[in-house]
Design a protein around this motif. Structure first.
Motif, PDB file in Angstrom:
ATOM      1  N   LEU A  12       6.043  -0.576   5.406  1.00 48.88           N
ATOM      2  CA  LEU A  12       5.900  -1.164   4.074  1.00 48.88           C
ATOM      3  C   LEU A  12       4.777  -0.528   3.275  1.00 48.88           C
ATOM      4  CD1 LEU A  12       6.388  -4.908   5.107  1.00 48.88           C
ATOM      5  CD2 LEU A  12       8.101  -3.314   4.192  1.00 48.88           C
ATOM      6  N   GLY A  13       3.955   0.289   3.918  1.00 46.09           N
ATOM      7  CA  GLY A  13       2.867   0.936   3.197  1.00 46.09           C
ATOM      8  C   GLY A  13       1.778  -0.011   2.749  1.00 46.09           C
ATOM      9  N   ARG A  14       1.637  -1.152   3.430  1.00 46.73           N
ATOM     10  CA  ARG A  14       0.594  -2.103   3.051  1.00 46.73           C
ATOM     11  C   ARG A  14      -0.767  -1.604   3.532  1.00 46.73           C
ATOM     12  NH1 ARG A  14       2.655  -7.536   2.067  1.00 46.73           N
ATOM     13  NH2 ARG A  14       0.983  -8.551   3.235  1.00 46.73           N
ATOM     14  N   PRO A  15      -1.821  -1.950   2.786  1.00 49.55           N
ATOM     15  CA  PRO A  15      -3.157  -1.478   3.183  1.00 49.55           C
ATOM     16  C   PRO A  15      -3.540  -2.017   4.560  1.00 49.55           C
ATOM     17  CG  PRO A  15      -3.197  -2.516   1.008  1.00 49.55           C
ATOM     18  CD  PRO A  15      -1.843  -2.773   1.584  1.00 49.55           C
ATOM     19  N   ARG A  16      -4.215  -1.192   5.327  1.00 44.56           N
ATOM     20  CA  ARG A  16      -4.621  -1.600   6.672  1.00 44.56           C
ATOM     21  C   ARG A  16      -6.127  -1.408   6.835  1.00 44.56           C
ATOM     22  NH1 ARG A  16      -0.998  -4.380   7.125  1.00 44.56           N
ATOM     23  NH2 ARG A  16       0.958  -4.102   8.254  1.00 44.56           N
ATOM     24  N   GLY A  17      -6.794  -2.472   7.278  1.00 44.04           N
ATOM     25  CA  GLY A  17      -8.222  -2.386   7.540  1.00 44.04           C
ATOM     26  C   GLY A  17      -8.498  -2.432   9.026  1.00 44.04           C
ATOM     27  N   ILE A  18      -9.741  -2.758   9.355  1.00 42.04           N
ATOM     28  CA  ILE A  18     -10.139  -2.813  10.759  1.00 42.04           C
ATOM     29  C   ILE A  18      -9.999  -4.253  11.246  1.00 42.04           C
ATOM     30  CG2 ILE A  18     -12.115  -2.600  12.310  1.00 42.04           C
ATOM     31  CD1 ILE A  18     -13.008  -0.308  10.255  1.00 42.04           C
ATOM     32  N   VAL A  19      -9.347  -4.440  12.382  1.00 49.26           N
ATOM     33  CA  VAL A  19      -9.073  -5.768  12.908  1.00 49.26           C
ATOM     34  C   VAL A  19      -9.949  -6.086  14.114  1.00 49.26           C
ATOM     35  CG1 VAL A  19      -7.323  -7.186  14.060  1.00 49.26           C
ATOM     36  CG2 VAL A  19      -6.714  -5.826  12.033  1.00 49.26           C
TER      37      VAL A  19
END
Ligand SMILES: [Zn+2]
Lengths: 92, 893
Positions: B54-61
């Motif tokens: 989906l190309g959604r933004p991804r941060g640090i989990v």
């Protein structure tokens, strides 16, 4: 990778060995006397139990000798090994 | 930009040592001791990558190898196509960019990590260098064990620094017989205590450790679970334990206004830590409203019991949090960080992959080891469920719309997708995994797997823990192929075997072919010649003058003992025991199923001594076969077998002028045909060295094989070249050899046969003895299937146009059946009649020719069939499989 106790060399890594299928399947005394069905059964059919069974191995990268083993096909644990001239152990 | 470095905490970083790095083409600064993830958080980078679908933004989990979100490509100081930023140690000059969940290969060779492999035997391997792992390692060392302890992170002890653990690690580092490996992940634990570990050295060198241990202790810790809610994949939604690690270890506050969302007491202390560091805590949102739990009061912070996080606002960073409470009450609060704790799961991937079982633990709402598994394996510490907080079973915040409740961040899969899979009839989590691909990404579903299992359990109306997470398989962490290959690459990939004459071949322009591990000259092209021209020239020389072939690679086995003849009778279809000393006999070897497996000749050297030759590729297998039968079936036979392949060099001279060439080399052996006929051998000297001369022929020409001590191989070869010069003696390679033998109708086992071919199929029924005595495979030749008249037979093919070379492997169909392949669709599949096994141009026949296996081929001589390959068909006439000297006059001359 199993650690297999070769009866001649002691415990070694499985990569030194080659598998040889079910043990104690003797080559028929007189193959010509067998029916096609009996010969076919000897040639193509082997047991396939879940649990301990007896099988053959050869220590190709060591002493190059064949020997037998008891291995549990369900857990893949090698229970014991024995020389070809030793009587087969009881299955646990 | 909401993350920042703070004044408190930071026991794991050196504030005095800044480290420069580059991320997404922007220069940044971190501290020694940082991971790439902590440095990015400190630099206020919210979006590290984007999601793959989906190309959604991804941060640090997370703060460890369970990371499901922040994946990067490393370009400096070495290349890694995809790796979790949380596992990358920050080093000076590091360069990386975000990757959407899949790696890509570089267009030019990247800077490469070198790797080697190390083998060890120890009493105890401990996987995990946290509190429990260090304790186990020290206890084992105190017992006198040799110990190898590995920690997947660069530091020892728990992620939140603990002085006692560090003191223990320091003692272990200097203890005798203890190997302590940091930055080392156990890729797999295998049978009988075999552990494979990957050490990622900070110097760009990898080491793969192969360790055999009497006892393996898994101290693999526990992983915190997320909770699914709407848009829970937004940057700023992190695991609570990770937020605490970033704060206490790296002095990084991951957000300024936090909501702590928990199912357990374990996340409560985080609230105090955030406030000490100067951040705000808006609320602790605890799903439990039943009075369970015994969380210490956190002064001045609102605790919302029985509430849950329903959703977050914000695209590239959380801006606000929507809460849902008892009776459906809703509230919206401003916040930029949601610290989530859905409880803790023992990390048992390695344990399960080696056969350990799980049982559900109601208190933890998680799975713990059930005590099964191999006896040498032990699980300790948090991995065994010890010291973990009790947790409510809460997997996602209920809602009408579950299509944005992301479960697997690397696969963009939601609670709705899981429920759709169950709706579609899937009942096993393994099947749900295969429909949704949940758990198949780089993290193997380390954080999401348990959620999926419980969502499936609930959807099916099954009790908690009815099914557990899917089984993770080794390797537990991505391992680069360069590391697994180690030094086994390029020239070292496989041993190379060369003959004693190899240097001459190289010096004289040979091109080489790999035959097993052997390098054999394929041809000796002259300047301006292509391979085909060279082969035709070499073939013509053998047919019209003489050629010389390095046949040293031929497999050679000495079979010695009083019962050697009787033994060989059982191994070959023809009788070897009646072979007189001095004579040679061709033999076929069959499998027990009656199919041809090898061929060669047997020379009787003495009453109790044979030399058996095998195909170049079949030598080891034939010797193994001899040994197997001698040891397992006929131990009473007094026979020894010895490989002598490399002891003998073989120079094969063939052609109408072969006798003159050998004579010119100088020999004391009478070469006259009457005293030294075909299929005999003589001992004497050639070119002043001892030699065994054998009259065997693989080309159909008059031939002498000169067997000499390997040390004399080069000398005898060069003597042949010199003496043969006036006769036009021409060195030839395997390609010409293949053509020449095929013209003669001689098979190559493994090229013209494929394990389904009997001697009779080859027209070699003459070599099968019929005196009633047994040999391997004999009984099978009497099975009805072996006697079908419509079996495939070896035939020759000549293209009707006498010019087209048919393709090896081409399928044979009846004339006309192939028409449909020319563009019109064939009405139905056409019967396959056989296939082409060998096909060559000929120097002497005037047309190309082929060998083929063709159904009932011997009754089709004179017919025309179509050979079909690569979309075209070539009409070919079926002929007997012998094109050259059918009377054997040249060979026997
Ligand atoms: Zn051995």
């Amino acid at each position: 990778m199993l650690q297999i106790p070769c009866p001649w060399c002691g415990p070694r890594d499985e990569v030194e060995f080659r598998y040889g299928g079910q043990a104690h399947v003797a080559y028929p005394e007189d193959p010509a006397a067998l029916s096609d069905d009996d010969w076919g059964a000897f040639l193509f059919f082997r047991d396939n139990p879940k649990g301990p069974w007896r099988e053959r191995w050869v220590h190709v990268a060591g002493c190059r000798r064949w020997f037998n083993a008891v291995r549990d096909t369900a857990t893949h644990r090698l229970i014991t090994t024995y020389r070809l001239d030793e009587p087969p152990p009881e299955l646990p | 930009m909401t993350g920042r470095r703070v004044e408190v905490g930071g026991a794991g970083v050196d504030r005095a040592r800044p480290i420069g790095f580059r991320f997404d083409d922007v220069d940044r600064e971190g501290l020694a001791g940082d991971t790439l993830a902590s440095a990015l958080l400190a630099a206020g980078v919210d979006v590290v990558a984007s999601s793959p679908i989906l190309g959604r933004p991804r941060g640090i989990v997370s703060a460890g190898s369970e990371e499901p979100s922040a994946f990067v490509e490393l370009t400096e100081p070495w290349f890694d196509p995809i790796v979790a930023a949380t596992t990358v140690e920050l080093v000076e000059g590091l360069a990386a960019r975000g990757r959407p969940g899949v790696g890509r290969l570089p267009t030019s060779p990247p800077p490469e990590r070198r790797a080697r492999h190390v083998h060890r035997h120890v009493e105890t391997v401990v996987v995990g260098g946290g509190t429990a792992g260090l304790e186990a390692a020290e206890a084992a060392a105190a017992r006198g064990d040799r110990v190898l302890v590995a920690q997947d992170r660069p530091w020892w002890g728990p992620a939140i620094p603990d002085p006692e653990a560090q003191a223990r690690a320091a003692r272990l580092a200097v203890a005798d017989d203890v190997t302590a490996l940091a930055s080392t992940v156990a890729l797999g634990v295998y049978d009988d205590g075999y552990v494979v570990l990957l050490e990622r050295g900070g110097d760009g060198r990898d080491r793969v450790w192969h360790v055999r241990a009497a006892r393996v202790v898994l101290a693999t810790g526990a992983t915190e679970r997320p909770i699914a809610f709407a848009d829970c994949d937004r940057p700023g939604v992190m695991l609570a334990g990770a937020v605490r690690v970033y704060l206490e270890r790296f002095a990084v506050l991951a957000g300024q206004r936090a909501v702590v969302f928990t199912t357990n007491d374990g996340a409560y202390p985080l609230a105090d830590r955030i406030r000490e560091a100067g951040g705000e805590v808006v609320a602790i949102v605890d799903v439990r409203d039943d009075g369970s739990g015994n969380a210490p009061p956190v002064s001045g912070i609102e605790v919302l019991r029985g509430w849950a996080v329903a959703a977050v606002e914000g695209e590239t960073r959380v801006r606000a949090v929507h809460l849902v409470g008892p009776g459906g009450r809703r509230e919206r609060v401003e916040a930029d960080l949601v610290a989530v704790s859905g409880g803790w799961m023992p990390s048992l991937g390695l344990y399960r992959a080696i056969g350990g079982g799980l049982r559900p633990d109601e208190r933890l709402a998680a799975f713990v080891p059930d005590g099964s598994g191999p006896p040498w394996l032990e699980v300790v510490g948090a991995a065994a469920g010890e010291g973990l907080p009790a947790s409510a079973p809460f997997w996602y915040t209920p809602a009408e719309d579950l299509t944005r409740h992301v479960v697997d961040l690397q696969r963009d899969q939601t609670v709705a997708d899981v429920l759709a899979a169950v709706e579609a009839g899937l009942r096993s989590v393994e099947h749900v995994k295969r429909r949704t691909y949940i758990g198949t990404a780089l993290d193997q579903g380390r954080t999401s797997g348990h959620l999926v299992a419980e969502i499936v359990n609930a959807a099916l109306g099954d009790p908690l823990g009815a099914q557990g997470p899917t089984t993770a398989r080794p390797p537990t962490a991505p391992a680069p192929f360069t590391a697994l290959a180690g030094v086994d690459r390029g020239e070292l990939l496989d041993p190379v075997r060369t003959t004693p004459i190899h240097r001459w071949h190289v010096a004289n322009g040979a091109t080489f072919e790999d035959v097993g591990q052997w390098k054999r000259p394929r041809a000796y092209p002259r300047p301006g010649e292509d391979l085909e021209a060279a082969v035709l020239r070499e073939c013509r020389a053998v047919r019209e003058a003489a050629g010389v072939l390095d046949a040293s690679t031929l497999g050679k086995i000495e079979v010695v003992g009083p019962d050697a003849g009787a033994f060989l009778d059982r191994m070959y279809t023809n009788r070897m025991s009646t072979l007189p000393v001095g004579r040679i006999r061709y033999g076929l070897m069959l499998g027990l199923d009656g199919m041809v497996v090898d061929d060669g000749v047997a020379m009787r050297l003495a009453e109790d001594r044979f030399l058996v030759t095998t195909t170049t590729g079949g030598a080891a297998a034939v010797l193994d076969r001899f040994e197997e039968w001698l040891q397992t079936e006929w131990p009473h036979l007094r026979v020894y077998c010895t490989s002598v392949t490399e002891q003998w060099a073989v120079v094969a001279i063939g052609g109408p002028l072969a006798r003159e060439v050998v004579r010119a080399m100088g020999t004391d052996v009478d070469l006259d045909a009457s005293s030294f006929p075909f299929m005999t051998w003589r001992e004497g000297t050639v070119a002043e060295v001892p030699a065994r001369l054998c009259r065997v022929s693989f080309t159909g020409e008059l031939s002498y094989e000169l067997h000499v001590d390997g040390r004399h191989g080069a000398h005898v070869w060069e003597a042949a070249i010199a003496a043969g010069e006036p006769y036009g003696l021409t060195p030839y390679g395997t390609e010409a050899m293949h053509v020449l033998r095929a013209e003669k109708g001689y098979i190559i086992v493994g090229q013209d046969t494929d394990g389904t071919v009997t001697p009779d199929d080859l027209g070699m029924g003459w070599i099968v003895r019929t005196d009633g005595s047994d040999f391997l495979g004999r009984r099978s030749l009497e099975r009805p299937d072996a006697r079908r008249p419509d079996r495939r037979h070896l035939v020759g093919l000549v293209p009707v146009d006498r010019s087209t070379l048919v393709a090896e492997g081409a399928q044979l169909v009846a004339r006309g059946d192939a028409d449909g392949l020319g563009g019109r669709p064939a009405p139905e599949p056409v019967p396959m009649l056989g296939h082409v096994t060998s096909s060559y141009r000929s120097a002497v026949l005037g047309h190309p020719f082929a060998l083929a296996m063709l159904r009932a081929g011997r009754s089709r001589h004179g017919e025309v069939v179509d050979a079909v390959a690569h979309g075209r068909s070539v009409p070919c006439e079926v002929v007997p499989p012998i094109f050259w000297d059918p009377e054997d006059a040249r060979r026997d001359g």
